[in-house]
Design a protein around this motif. Structure first.
Motif, PDB file in Angstrom:
ATOM      1  N   PRO A 288       0.811  -1.226   0.000  1.00 48.00           N
ATOM      2  CA  PRO A 288       0.000   0.000   0.000  1.00 48.00           C
ATOM      3  C   PRO A 288       0.839   1.268   0.000  1.00 48.00           C
ATOM      4  CG  PRO A 288      -0.910  -1.596   1.539  1.00 48.00           C
ATOM      5  CD  PRO A 288       0.416  -2.135   1.092  1.00 48.00           C
ATOM      6  N   GLU A 289       2.068   1.194   0.535  1.00 42.57           N
ATOM      7  CA  GLU A 289       2.932   2.384   0.520  1.00 42.57           C
ATOM      8  C   GLU A 289       3.321   2.768  -0.908  1.00 42.57           C
ATOM      9  OE1 GLU A 289       3.546  -0.214   2.522  1.00 42.57           O
ATOM     10  OE2 GLU A 289       3.745   0.522   4.589  1.00 42.57           O
ATOM     11  N   GLU A 290       3.567   1.751  -1.743  1.00 43.39           N
ATOM     12  CA  GLU A 290       3.961   2.008  -3.131  1.00 43.39           C
ATOM     13  C   GLU A 290       2.755   2.197  -4.037  1.00 43.39           C
ATOM     14  OE1 GLU A 290       7.804  -0.433  -4.200  1.00 43.39           O
ATOM     15  OE2 GLU A 290       6.417  -1.712  -3.079  1.00 43.39           O
ATOM     16  N   TYR A 291       1.653   1.515  -3.709  1.00 36.61           N
ATOM     17  CA  TYR A 291       0.447   1.564  -4.531  1.00 36.61           C
ATOM     18  C   TYR A 291      -0.719   1.988  -3.636  1.00 36.61           C
ATOM     19  CZ  TYR A 291       3.343  -1.118  -7.759  1.00 36.61           C
ATOM     20  OH  TYR A 291       4.352  -1.534  -8.588  1.00 36.61           O
ATOM     21  N   PRO A 292      -0.955   3.298  -3.478  1.00 33.20           N
ATOM     22  CA  PRO A 292      -1.972   3.799  -2.535  1.00 33.20           C
ATOM     23  C   PRO A 292      -3.378   3.281  -2.795  1.00 33.20           C
ATOM     24  CG  PRO A 292      -0.527   5.564  -3.268  1.00 33.20           C
ATOM     25  CD  PRO A 292      -0.211   4.385  -4.126  1.00 33.20           C
ATOM     26  N   ASP A 293      -3.658   2.804  -4.023  1.00 35.00           N
ATOM     27  CA  ASP A 293      -4.994   2.295  -4.323  1.00 35.00           C
ATOM     28  C   ASP A 293      -5.226   0.908  -3.708  1.00 35.00           C
ATOM     29  OD1 ASP A 293      -2.963   1.519  -6.195  1.00 35.00           O
ATOM     30  OD2 ASP A 293      -4.524   0.526  -7.379  1.00 35.00           O
ATOM     31  N   ARG A 294      -4.157   0.279  -3.207  1.00 36.15           N
ATOM     32  CA  ARG A 294      -4.262  -1.057  -2.620  1.00 36.15           C
ATOM     33  C   ARG A 294      -4.477  -0.968  -1.107  1.00 36.15           C
ATOM     34  NH1 ARG A 294      -2.936  -5.382  -5.614  1.00 36.15           N
ATOM     35  NH2 ARG A 294      -2.079  -4.987  -7.697  1.00 36.15           N
ATOM     36  N   LYS A 295      -5.300  -1.866  -0.599  1.00 36.88           N
ATOM     37  CA  LYS A 295      -5.515  -1.942   0.847  1.00 36.88           C
ATOM     38  C   LYS A 295      -4.700  -3.073   1.470  1.00 36.88           C
ATOM     39  CE  LYS A 295     -10.182  -0.004   0.715  1.00 36.88           C
ATOM     40  NZ  LYS A 295     -11.616  -0.219   1.073  1.00 36.88           N
ATOM     41  N   ARG A 296      -4.214  -3.992   0.620  1.00 35.74           N
ATOM     42  CA  ARG A 296      -3.440  -5.127   1.096  1.00 35.74           C
ATOM     43  C   ARG A 296      -2.071  -5.171   0.432  1.00 35.74           C
ATOM     44  NH1 ARG A 296      -7.180 -10.577   1.375  1.00 35.74           N
ATOM     45  NH2 ARG A 296      -8.798  -9.810   2.797  1.00 35.74           N
ATOM     46  N   LEU A 297      -1.144  -5.810   1.117  1.00 33.57           N
ATOM     47  CA  LEU A 297       0.144  -6.131   0.509  1.00 33.57           C
ATOM     48  C   LEU A 297      -0.068  -7.344  -0.395  1.00 33.57           C
ATOM     49  CD1 LEU A 297       3.244  -6.161   0.207  1.00 33.57           C
ATOM     50  CD2 LEU A 297       3.356  -7.401   2.379  1.00 33.57           C
ATOM     51  N   TYR A 298       0.209  -7.183  -1.681  1.00 32.77           N
ATOM     52  CA  TYR A 298       0.032  -8.273  -2.638  1.00 32.77           C
ATOM     53  C   TYR A 298       1.385  -8.908  -2.931  1.00 32.77           C
ATOM     54  CZ  TYR A 298      -0.768 -10.785  -6.999  1.00 32.77           C
ATOM     55  OH  TYR A 298      -0.823 -11.759  -7.971  1.00 32.77           O
ATOM     56  N   ILE A 299       1.471 -10.229  -2.721  1.00 32.08           N
ATOM     57  CA  ILE A 299       2.699 -10.970  -2.994  1.00 32.08           C
ATOM     58  C   ILE A 299       2.361 -12.144  -3.907  1.00 32.08           C
ATOM     59  CG2 ILE A 299       4.595 -12.320  -2.019  1.00 32.08           C
ATOM     60  CD1 ILE A 299       4.141 -10.828   0.631  1.00 32.08           C
ATOM     61  N   ARG A 300       3.015 -12.176  -5.037  1.00 31.84           N
ATOM     62  CA  ARG A 300       2.887 -13.325  -5.943  1.00 31.84           C
ATOM     63  C   ARG A 300       4.219 -14.060  -5.945  1.00 31.84           C
ATOM     64  NH1 ARG A 300       3.654 -15.214 -11.234  1.00 31.84           N
ATOM     65  NH2 ARG A 300       1.838 -16.340 -12.090  1.00 31.84           N
ATOM     66  N   ALA A 301       4.192 -15.331  -5.550  1.00 30.43           N
ATOM     67  CA  ALA A 301       5.420 -16.114  -5.445  1.00 30.43           C
ATOM     68  C   ALA A 301       5.267 -17.441  -6.160  1.00 30.43           C
ATOM     69  CB  ALA A 301       5.782 -16.353  -3.984  1.00 30.43           C
ATOM     70  N   VAL A 302       6.369 -17.891  -6.767  1.00 26.34           N
ATOM     71  CA  VAL A 302       6.404 -19.183  -7.451  1.00 26.34           C
ATOM     72  C   VAL A 302       7.316 -20.114  -6.682  1.00 26.34           C
ATOM     73  CG1 VAL A 302       7.048 -20.394  -9.553  1.00 26.34           C
ATOM     74  CG2 VAL A 302       5.962 -18.144  -9.694  1.00 26.34           C
ATOM     75  N   LEU A 303       6.810 -21.301  -6.368  1.00 22.03           N
ATOM     76  CA  LEU A 303       7.612 -22.336  -5.720  1.00 22.03           C
ATOM     77  C   LEU A 303       8.161 -23.233  -6.819  1.00 22.03           C
ATOM     78  CD1 LEU A 303       5.748 -21.206  -3.473  1.00 22.03           C
ATOM     79  CD2 LEU A 303       5.769 -23.474  -2.449  1.00 22.03           C
ATOM     80  N   ILE A 304       9.472 -23.291  -6.922  1.00 24.35           N
ATOM     81  CA  ILE A 304      10.135 -24.018  -8.006  1.00 24.35           C
ATOM     82  C   ILE A 304      10.626 -25.365  -7.494  1.00 24.35           C
ATOM     83  CG2 ILE A 304      12.046 -23.968  -9.655  1.00 24.35           C
ATOM     84  CD1 ILE A 304      11.942 -20.888  -9.438  1.00 24.35           C
ATOM     85  N   VAL A 305      10.249 -26.434  -8.192  1.00 28.20           N
ATOM     86  CA  VAL A 305      10.696 -27.778  -7.866  1.00 28.20           C
ATOM     87  C   VAL A 305      11.300 -28.416  -9.118  1.00 28.20           C
ATOM     88  CG1 VAL A 305       9.085 -28.135  -5.961  1.00 28.20           C
ATOM     89  CG2 VAL A 305       8.371 -28.677  -8.298  1.00 28.20           C
ATOM     90  N   GLU A 306      11.823 -29.643  -8.960  1.00 29.07           N
ATOM     91  CA  GLU A 306      12.552 -30.257 -10.071  1.00 29.07           C
ATOM     92  C   GLU A 306      11.754 -31.301 -10.845  1.00 29.07           C
ATOM     93  OE1 GLU A 306      17.204 -29.780  -8.948  1.00 29.07           O
ATOM     94  OE2 GLU A 306      16.213 -31.546  -8.086  1.00 29.07           O
ATOM     95  N   THR A 307      10.691 -31.865 -10.254  1.00 28.29           N
ATOM     96  CA  THR A 307       9.945 -32.924 -10.932  1.00 28.29           C
ATOM     97  C   THR A 307       8.435 -32.713 -10.775  1.00 28.29           C
ATOM     98  OG1 THR A 307       9.788 -34.417  -9.020  1.00 28.29           O
ATOM     99  CG2 THR A 307      11.805 -34.553 -10.366  1.00 28.29           C
ATOM    100  N   GLU A 308       7.691 -33.364 -11.651  1.00 30.12           N
ATOM    101  CA  GLU A 308       6.231 -33.306 -11.567  1.00 30.12           C
ATOM    102  C   GLU A 308       5.740 -33.969 -10.279  1.00 30.12           C
ATOM    103  OE1 GLU A 308       4.047 -31.784 -13.361  1.00 30.12           O
ATOM    104  OE2 GLU A 308       5.353 -31.069 -14.983  1.00 30.12           O
ATOM    105  N   GLY A 309       6.429 -35.012  -9.828  1.00 27.77           N
ATOM    106  CA  GLY A 309       6.055 -35.670  -8.582  1.00 27.77           C
ATOM    107  C   GLY A 309       6.175 -34.740  -7.390  1.00 27.77           C
ATOM    108  N   GLN A 310       7.261 -33.952  -7.355  1.00 24.42           N
ATOM    109  CA  GLN A 310       7.438 -32.980  -6.271  1.00 24.42           C
ATOM    110  C   GLN A 310       6.357 -31.906  -6.343  1.00 24.42           C
ATOM    111  OE1 GLN A 310      11.404 -31.733  -7.113  1.00 24.42           O
ATOM    112  NE2 GLN A 310      12.334 -33.614  -6.331  1.00 24.42           N
ATOM    113  N   LYS A 311       5.998 -31.509  -7.558  1.00 20.51           N
ATOM    114  CA  LYS A 311       4.942 -30.503  -7.722  1.00 20.51           C
ATOM    115  C   LYS A 311       3.630 -31.026  -7.155  1.00 20.51           C
ATOM    116  CE  LYS A 311       2.420 -27.875 -11.263  1.00 20.51           C
ATOM    117  NZ  LYS A 311       2.326 -27.550 -12.710  1.00 20.51           N
TER     118      LYS A 311
END
Length: 302
Positions: free
Chosen positions: A224-247
Motif C-alpha cells: 500500500p505504501e507504493e500503490y496507494p490504491d491497494r488496501k493489502r500487501l500483494y505478494i505473488r510467489a512461485v515455488l520451483i521444484v525439479e519434478t512433476e512428482g514434487q509438484k
C-alpha cells in the motif's frame, strides 16, 4: 540508542559458521530475541548469508548467519559453501558453532575447519545444545583442530549462555558508531523476507527431499505504501521444484498442501509487515534447477 556514540562503544561483524543443523539460525534468533532467521530440524535450511543485527548499550553486533558447510554435490551446494566462506572475509571475528554432544568429527566439520583455516581474526568455539549434553567433550574434540580465542556453552533453544557469549565477543570488535538503526533486525529486502517466510513453511510441512528441491521466487511485491490504491500487501510467489512428482506433493490433494503453506506464511507475513496480506502461490517445475547457472543467478544464488 542513547549510548551509541559513548566512548568504548563497539560495532563489528561476527560470522557464524558450522556444519548444517547445529543451530546457527536458532542462535541468531536467541541473540535477537526475535524470529529473524528460518529455523528447521532439516539440514541446509539457511541458503544465504544473512546479516542480523544485535543491539545493546555497549555494542552493535552484526551476526552473519551462513549456510551450513558440507561437501557440495551440485551448483547450489557450491554456492552455499562459497557464501559461507565469503562471509568470513568481512568479519571481525567468527563463531564456530558445534553441538555440545559431539564426540567424533564428521566430514562437514572438516569443511568448517578448512573454511576457517585462512581466517586471520579470532575464532570462538560455541557448543550449542548444552542443555542436552556436557560441552567439555566437544571443547576437547575441536580444540585439537586449531587454537581458539575462547569457548562458550549455549542453549539457543533455552536461551542460556547468550549473554556470556556476547560478553566474550565484545573485546574482539572495533570501537565505532552503529551502522544500523536500532529497530533494524536484518539487512535484507522485503522480498527476501517474504520468500524465506514461505520457504520456512515448506520446510516445516513437507518431508524427505521435497523441501531441499524447492526454491521460492517472489515475482510481485506490491505494498500500500507504493500503490496507494491497494488496501493489502500483494505478494505473488512461485515455488520451483525439479519434478512433476514434487509438484504434486507440494500442491497436495485438491490443493490442500499449498493452501496450508499459504495460510501459515500469510500469518507470518502479516505479523512481520503489520499489513493485511494477499498471498498468491504458484508451483513450477524446473528440471535440475540446482544445477542451472541461469536459474541460480535469477534466484540470487550465484
Amino acid at each position: 540508542m542513547s549510548g551509541a556514540t559513548a566512548a568504548g562503544f563497539r560495532c563489528g561483524v561476527v560470522a557464524l559458521v558450522g556444519r548444517p543443523n547445529v543451530g546457527k539460525s536458532s542462535l541468531v534468533n536467541a541473540l535477537l530475541r526475535a524470529r529473524a532467521a528460518v529455523v528447521s530440524p532439516k539440514p541446509q535450511t539457511t541458503r544465504s548469508a544473512v546479516r542480523c543485527i544485535y543491539n545493546d548499550e555497549r555494542a552493535q553486533i552484526v551476526f552473519t548467519d551462513t549456510p551450513g558447510l558440507y561437501c557440495p554435490r551440485d551448483r547450489l551446494g557450491r554456492f552455499l559453501t562459497e557464501s559461507a566462506a565469503a562471509a568470513l572475509e568481512d568479519a571481525d571475528a567468527a563463531c564456530w558453532i558445534v553441538e555440545a554432544g559431539d564426540r567424533s568429527l564428521r566430514p562437514e566439520d572438516r569443511e568448517a575447519a578448512r573454511a576457517l583455516a585462512d581466517f586471520k581474526g579470532p575464532v570462538v568455539l560455541v557448543a550449542n545444545k548444552a542443555d542436552a549434553a556436557d560441552p567439555e567433550g566437544a571443547f576437547e574434540l575441536y580444540g585439537g583442530l586449531r587454537p581458539f580465542a575462547g569457548h562458550a556453552a549455549v542453549s539457543a533453544k533455552m536461551g542460556r549462555g547468550i549473554g556470556a557469549l556476547v560478553d566474550l565477543l565484545l573485546p574482539f570488535l572495533p570501537e565505532g558508531t552503529p551502522w544500523y538503526d536500532p529497530d533494524v533486525l536484518m539487512d535484507t529486502t522485503e522480498r527476501f523476507m517474504a520468500s524465506e517466510a514461505i520457504r520456512g513453511h515448506v520446510l516445516a510441512l513437507l518431508r524427505d527431499e521435497v523441501p531441499h528441491c524447492t526454491a521460492v521466487e517472489v515475482q510481485e511485491y506490491k505494498s500500500p505504501e507504493e500503490y496507494p490504491d491497494r488496501k493489502r500487501l500483494y505478494i505473488r510467489a512461485v515455488l520451483i521444484v525439479e519434478t512433476e512428482g514434487q509438484k504434486a506433493i507440494l500442491i497436495g490433494a485438491s490443493g490442500s498442501m499449498i493452501k496450508r503453506i499459504g495460510r501459515a506464511a500469510r500469518t507470518d507475513l502479516e505479523e512481520i509487515t503489520g499489513l493485511p496480506v494477499y498471498l498468491d502461490l504458484w508451483v513450477k517445475v524446473s528440471p535440475r534447477w540446482r544445477q542451472s547457472e541461469a536459474v541460480l543467478r535469477r534466484l540470487g544464488y550465484a
